[in-house]
Each structure stands twice: as C-alpha cells, then as structure tokens.
Design a protein around this motif. Structure first.
Motif, PDB file in Angstrom:
ATOM      1  N   ALA A  14       0.845  -1.202   0.000  1.00  0.00           N
ATOM      2  CA  ALA A  14       0.000   0.000   0.000  1.00  0.00           C
ATOM      3  C   ALA A  14       0.874   1.243   0.000  1.00  0.00           C
ATOM      4  O   ALA A  14       0.621   2.204  -0.751  1.00  0.00           O
ATOM      5  CB  ALA A  14      -0.924   0.000   1.209  1.00  0.00           C
ATOM      6  N   ILE A  15       1.907   1.239   0.805  1.00  0.00           N
ATOM      7  CA  ILE A  15       2.830   2.381   0.838  1.00  0.00           C
ATOM      8  C   ILE A  15       3.539   2.516  -0.510  1.00  0.00           C
ATOM      9  O   ILE A  15       3.663   3.620  -1.051  1.00  0.00           O
ATOM     10  CB  ILE A  15       3.840   2.223   1.996  1.00  0.00           C
ATOM     11  N   ALA A  18       1.145   4.017  -3.051  1.00  0.00           N
ATOM     12  CA  ALA A  18       0.930   5.452  -2.859  1.00  0.00           C
ATOM     13  C   ALA A  18       2.148   6.252  -3.298  1.00  0.00           C
ATOM     14  O   ALA A  18       2.017   7.310  -3.936  1.00  0.00           O
ATOM     15  CB  ALA A  18       0.602   5.726  -1.396  1.00  0.00           C
ATOM     16  N   ALA A  21       2.324   6.240  -7.087  1.00  0.00           N
ATOM     17  CA  ALA A  21       1.280   7.113  -7.624  1.00  0.00           C
ATOM     18  C   ALA A  21       1.707   8.578  -7.556  1.00  0.00           C
ATOM     19  O   ALA A  21       1.497   9.338  -8.511  1.00  0.00           O
ATOM     20  CB  ALA A  21      -0.027   6.914  -6.852  1.00  0.00           C
ATOM     21  N   GLU A  22       2.309   8.963  -6.452  1.00  0.00           N
ATOM     22  CA  GLU A  22       2.771  10.350  -6.323  1.00  0.00           C
ATOM     23  C   GLU A  22       3.949  10.643  -7.252  1.00  0.00           C
ATOM     24  O   GLU A  22       4.123  11.772  -7.693  1.00  0.00           O
ATOM     25  CB  GLU A  22       3.145  10.652  -4.873  1.00  0.00           C
ATOM     26  N   LYS A  25       2.383  11.207 -10.897  1.00  0.00           N
ATOM     27  CA  LYS A  25       1.569  12.412 -11.131  1.00  0.00           C
ATOM     28  C   LYS A  25       2.305  13.513 -11.884  1.00  0.00           C
ATOM     29  O   LYS A  25       1.742  14.082 -12.824  1.00  0.00           O
ATOM     30  CB  LYS A  25       1.021  12.937  -9.805  1.00  0.00           C
ATOM     31  N   LYS A  36      -9.065  10.051  -7.082  1.00  0.00           N
ATOM     32  CA  LYS A  36      -8.581   9.195  -5.997  1.00  0.00           C
ATOM     33  C   LYS A  36      -7.490   8.239  -6.484  1.00  0.00           C
ATOM     34  O   LYS A  36      -7.384   7.101  -6.025  1.00  0.00           O
ATOM     35  CB  LYS A  36      -9.754   8.424  -5.407  1.00  0.00           C
ATOM     36  N   THR A  38      -4.219   8.072  -6.005  1.00  0.00           N
ATOM     37  CA  THR A  38      -3.311   7.570  -4.970  1.00  0.00           C
ATOM     38  C   THR A  38      -4.008   6.534  -4.099  1.00  0.00           C
ATOM     39  O   THR A  38      -3.412   5.504  -3.750  1.00  0.00           O
ATOM     40  CB  THR A  38      -2.787   8.731  -4.116  1.00  0.00           C
ATOM     41  N   TRP A  39      -5.267   6.782  -3.754  1.00  0.00           N
ATOM     42  CA  TRP A  39      -5.999   5.849  -2.896  1.00  0.00           C
ATOM     43  C   TRP A  39      -6.286   4.532  -3.609  1.00  0.00           C
ATOM     44  O   TRP A  39      -6.245   3.460  -2.995  1.00  0.00           O
ATOM     45  CB  TRP A  39      -7.295   6.485  -2.404  1.00  0.00           C
ATOM     46  N   CYS A  41      -4.404   3.223  -6.004  1.00  0.00           N
ATOM     47  CA  CYS A  41      -3.117   2.510  -6.058  1.00  0.00           C
ATOM     48  C   CYS A  41      -2.791   1.865  -4.714  1.00  0.00           C
ATOM     49  O   CYS A  41      -2.334   0.718  -4.658  1.00  0.00           O
ATOM     50  CB  CYS A  41      -2.001   3.462  -6.471  1.00  0.00           C
ATOM     51  N   ALA A  42      -3.030   2.586  -3.631  1.00  0.00           N
ATOM     52  CA  ALA A  42      -2.783   2.020  -2.300  1.00  0.00           C
ATOM     53  C   ALA A  42      -3.719   0.851  -2.030  1.00  0.00           C
ATOM     54  O   ALA A  42      -3.302  -0.182  -1.473  1.00  0.00           O
ATOM     55  CB  ALA A  42      -2.943   3.094  -1.231  1.00  0.00           C
TER      56      ALA A  42
END
Length: 146
Positions: A14-15, A18, A21-22, A25, A36, A38-39, A41-42
């Motif tokens: 999950a980390i 996230a 994903a960041e 971007k 959503k 990032t959420w 992807c987590a």
C-alpha cells in the motif's frame, strides 16, 4: 486467515502504491484530473499484498525477494488493467465505441499508454527497491511471529 505477514505485506505494498502514484503524477500531462488515484493505487497494493505476497512467506530470503518482485509485477499489471478499464468505461459512457471488441481492445491500448509512465527511472527504481524491501519485511515478519 489473518496473519502478521499478510498485514505487513499489505501495508508495504500500500505504501509502495501510494509512493509510486505520487511519483507518476508529475509525469502525466498538465491538467490531468487524478481524483482518488493515490488511494486506488494504495488499495490495489493492499489487495495484492494480502492475497499474493503475504501467503507466500516462509522460505529463504532469496525466495522472499523473488516473491516481492513477483507481487510487484502482479501489482503493476493489475493496476494497468484497472486504470485501462476505468478509461475505457469513461470513453464507453461517451459512446465512443461501436463494438464490444473495440472497447476491450481499448483497455489494452490504455494500459500500454499508462505503462509508458512506469519507464521513468525514478518510478522503476522505486518499484524494484520496494519489491525487495516488501519481500524481505514480509519474510522477517513471518519468521518473527510464526
């Protein structure tokens, strides 16, 4: 059955999801609405960690690294398919497809387009390091709380 190695694997991926994903971007075209991203992807990281990486713990540390890499490859493929399907559904609701087979082909095309963002060296390096660390932490947790 819930185990600590499944929990640690889910948290690690999950980390990783996230963070990746960041990192993606800024690579996307300007004006892209991420919602959503990032959420999602987590959340995909949690699912892959819980159902793929966590249950595979219990071998050598070499197997742990291999399990981590395999899980991250699976995570990337599921993520690309998910975001390709979301984009295809968005286009389908705008009546851009005349045939269901064209819509299914669009999922693959969108996934390939999104996959090109993963070729950035920062993203690729993060995925590789995250795979190794996730596999090793999951194996350590398995051995510690068996």
């Amino acid at each position: 059955m819930p185990t600590t190695n499944r929990l640690v694997a889910a948290i690690c991926l999950a980390i990783l999801g996230a963070v990746v994903a960041e990192l993606i971007k800024p690579l996307m075209p300007e004006g892209t609405g991420f919602g959503k991203f990032t959420w999602v992807c987590a959340g995909l990281g949690v699912l892959v960690g819980w159902f793929t990486l966590g249950p595979r713990a219990g071998g050598s540390y070499t197997n742990a690294i291999n399990n981590g890499v395999t899980s991250v490859v699976m995570f990337v493929l599921i993520g690309l398919f998910t975001f390709g399907a979301i984009e295809m559904l968005t286009q389908a609701l705008r009546h851009r497809f005349d045939d269901p087979m064209v819509a299914l082909k669009a999922i693959l095309e969108e996934a390939i387009d999104y996959g090109q963002y993963l070729l950035d060296w920062r993203v690729a390096t993060t995925l590789v390091i995250g795979a190794v660390v996730s596999g090793l932490l999951t194996e350590f947790t398995y051995r510690r709380w068996r």
